[in-house]
Design an enzyme around this catalytic site. Structure first.
Site, mmCIF file in Angstrom:
data_model
loop_
_atom_site.group_PDB
_atom_site.id
_atom_site.type_symbol
_atom_site.label_atom_id
_atom_site.label_comp_id
_atom_site.label_asym_id
_atom_site.label_seq_id
_atom_site.Cartn_x
_atom_site.Cartn_y
_atom_site.Cartn_z
ATOM 1 C CB CYS A 1 -5.679 3.313 0.041
ATOM 2 S SG CYS A 1 -6.481 1.880 -0.170
ATOM 3 N NE ARG B 1 -7.687 4.427 3.399
ATOM 4 C CZ ARG B 1 -6.302 4.523 4.015
ATOM 5 N NH1 ARG B 1 -6.071 6.109 4.143
ATOM 6 N NH2 ARG B 1 -5.417 3.662 4.116
ATOM 7 C CG ASP C 1 -7.009 2.324 7.561
ATOM 8 O OD1 ASP C 1 -8.082 1.865 7.100
ATOM 9 O OD2 ASP C 1 -5.869 1.998 7.814
HETATM 10 P P1 4NP Z 1 -7.451 0.573 2.951
HETATM 11 O O1 4NP Z 1 -7.439 0.050 4.236
HETATM 12 O O2 4NP Z 1 -5.788 1.135 2.817
HETATM 13 O O3 4NP Z 1 -8.365 1.905 2.732
HETATM 14 O O4 4NP Z 1 -7.295 -0.432 1.919
HETATM 15 C C1 4NP Z 1 -7.025 -0.954 4.993
HETATM 16 C C2 4NP Z 1 -6.951 -2.173 4.349
HETATM 17 C C3 4NP Z 1 -6.202 -3.431 5.070
HETATM 18 C C4 4NP Z 1 -5.590 -3.007 6.148
HETATM 19 C C5 4NP Z 1 -5.400 -1.546 6.467
HETATM 20 C C6 4NP Z 1 -5.964 -0.627 5.725
HETATM 21 N N1 4NP Z 1 -4.763 -3.960 6.673
HETATM 22 O O5 4NP Z 1 -3.813 -3.503 7.599
HETATM 23 O O6 4NP Z 1 -4.821 -5.206 6.381
#
Ligand code: 4NP
Length: 158
Positions: free
Chosen positions: A9, A15, A125
């Site tokens: 992800c 995720r 997300d």
């Molecule tokens: P992930 O969620 O891609 O599902 O781990 C996110 C975690 C952090 C960020 C964006 C999405 N961020 O912008 O820091």
């Protein structure tokens, strides 16, 4: 034969570590010989445990998430048989990193396996969402990982 799967992800704190936890349980339940890991296309959370909101939502379903975030690297295309991405942005980023067309064929979208959620084209997300966003992610991952396990037993891409 042992198969290896890398879930990807953006931050590798919501995720994909959750997908790792869900897939580990299914592999155990179904006695599938799998190596499972996860990574992010963005390295800004490297070394961190999964987001506490995701750990808590996952714990309520019996998953203990202990992965430490890391950024995907080109060598992952050699180390893994399948690379399963959560959304189109991840797909683009991972595809750009692929060292060859054969390597790029290892990339799958989790949405390909969302048989109980046919309208979904990506796993959203949850980072800027409330609690419900994390539940939706887990619902989708439980569906997708179950179907992914079926695919691994009988690999016909639909
Ligand atoms: P992930 O969620 O891609 O599902 O781990 C996110 C975690 C952090 C960020 C964006 C999405 N961020 O912008 O820091």
């Amino acid at each position: 034969m042992k198969k290896s799967i890398l879930f990807v992800c953006l931050g590798n704190i919501c995720r994909s570590p959750a997908a790792e936890g869900v897939m580990r349980r299914i592999a155990q339940q179904e006695a599938l010989d799998l190596e499972i890991d996860s990574a992010g296309t963005y390295g800004g959370h490297a070394g961190e445990l999964p987001d506490s909101r995701m750990r808590s939502a996952a714990a309520n379903r019996g998953y203990r998430l202990t992965h430490r975030s890391r950024k995907i690297r080109e060598e992952d295309f050699d180390a893994f048989d399948l690379i399963v991405v959560m959304d189109d942005m991840n797909y683009e980023a991972v595809h750009r990193l692929a060292p060859s067309p054969e390597a790029a064929r290892k990339i799958f979208r989790m949405a390909e396996f969302l048989h109980a959620h046919p309208g979904r084209t990506y796993v959203p997300d949850p980072y800027y969402e409330g609690r419900e966003g994390f539940e939706v992610v887990l619902d989708l991952l439980e569906d997708g990982c179950r179907e992914l396990a079926e695919y691994l037993k009988n690999p016909v891409r639909s």
